[in-house]
Design an enzyme around this catalytic site. Structure first.
Site, short mmCIF file in Angstrom:
data_model
loop_
_atom_site.label_atom_id
_atom_site.label_comp_id
_atom_site.label_asym_id
_atom_site.label_seq_id
_atom_site.Cartn_x
_atom_site.Cartn_y
_atom_site.Cartn_z
CG HIS A 72 -1.64 -1.27 6.43
ND1 HIS A 72 -0.36 -1.06 6.93
CD2 HIS A 72 -2.26 -0.07 6.47
CE1 HIS A 72 -0.22 0.21 7.23
NE2 HIS A 72 -1.36 0.85 6.97
CG HIS A 98 -4.53 3.82 10.03
ND1 HIS A 98 -4.34 2.49 10.28
CD2 HIS A 98 -3.69 4.13 9.01
CE1 HIS A 98 -3.42 2.02 9.46
NE2 HIS A 98 -3.01 3.00 8.66
CG ASP A 99 -4.72 3.58 5.82
OD1 ASP A 99 -4.37 4.78 5.89
OD2 ASP A 99 -3.92 2.63 5.82
CD GLU A 102 -4.49 8.94 3.43
OE1 GLU A 102 -4.35 9.50 4.52
OE2 GLU A 102 -3.58 8.34 2.84
CG ASP A 103 -6.15 4.57 1.37
OD1 ASP A 103 -5.96 5.52 0.58
OD2 ASP A 103 -5.26 4.10 2.09
CG ASP A 159 0.36 4.10 8.70
OD1 ASP A 159 0.10 2.99 8.17
OD2 ASP A 159 0.15 5.19 8.13
#
Ligand code: ZN
Length: 228
Positions: A72, A98-99, A102-103, A159
């Site tokens: 992704h 980018h994630d 957050e993840d 995204d």
């Protein structure tokens, strides 16, 4: 500024002989500069790819295919470059990362130490506050979108495109069609709130949105049909 301070901006041979860089003819030096610039870009972006791959190594996308998570963020960075013509190394690196906050439990400090303030800043801008309930986070994304920096806006639109594509090609398991439609509508709200950013990416978003929405809505019809 990557030209000042540490010499790791220059390829190895130029690091050993930095004076060579200044003793070539004017246009030659421009060429060398371009080579260094490309080399620098690739280095940081590939480092970001390795870092993100390590951080997401145990994660899979929500779809039934069980696609590795790293696919992704790589798609987001690729879209920015291939469709949007983005070559800024900080934006492309941040797109790949980018994630991670957050993840994958990466801290902003960790990102800053590896990739600098600018990259870490973009990632923080596009990361939700996980303490908040999901619906509130989604609402805030729309609210914050117009105030993001240009780099963060690019990552956001990339995204959105990548996620809409995933809903179409490999919908999250357990998501009813209504939820897929709501996700499309929410993505459209984020897109609108971002405002004009990059024409080719905007065109692609709208195309993916319209075509994808038709496909997802058709899923709705067929599932209703089978229920009758
Ligand atoms: Zn993402």
């Amino acid at each position: 500024n990557k030209n000042s301070g540490s010499g790791d901006f220059l390829p190895r041979d130029l690091q050993l002989f930095p004076e060579a860089f200044f003793h070539v003819e004017a246009n030659q030096s421009v060429k060398l500069f371009v080579i260094c610039e490309l080399y620098g870009t690739m280095k940081k972006v590939l480092e970001a790819a390795c870092f993100a791959a390590r951080k997401h190594r145990k994660q899979k996308r929500k779809g039934i295919d069980g696609t590795p998570y790293i696919n992704h963020p790589l798609e987001v960075a690729w879209l920015l470059n291939a469709v949007g013509g983005v070559t800024d190394e900080e934006v492309l690196s941040a797109a790949i990362l980018h994630d991670t906050v957050e993840d994958s439990g990466t801290t902003p400090e960790e990102l800053e130490a590896h990739f600098g303030k600018v990259v870490a800043g973009y990632v923080i801008e596009v990361s939700d506050d996980k303490e908040l309930p999901k619906e509130e986070r989604k609402r805030l994304q729309v609210e914050h979108a117009p105030h993001l920096t240009y780099g963060a806006k690019l990552i956001k639109i990339g995204d959105r495109i990548a996620n809409l594509r995933s809903i179409v090609s490999d919908p999250p398991s357990g998501w009813p069609v209504e939820q897929q439609i709501r996700y499309f509508e929410w993505s459209r709200a984020v897109f609108t709130a971002l405002g004009p950013i990059n024409a080719p990416l905007e065109e692609l978003f709208l195309r993916e949105y319209e075509e994808g929405f038709r496909i997802v809505a058709a899923r709705n019809n067929s599932s209703e049909e089978t229920m009758k």
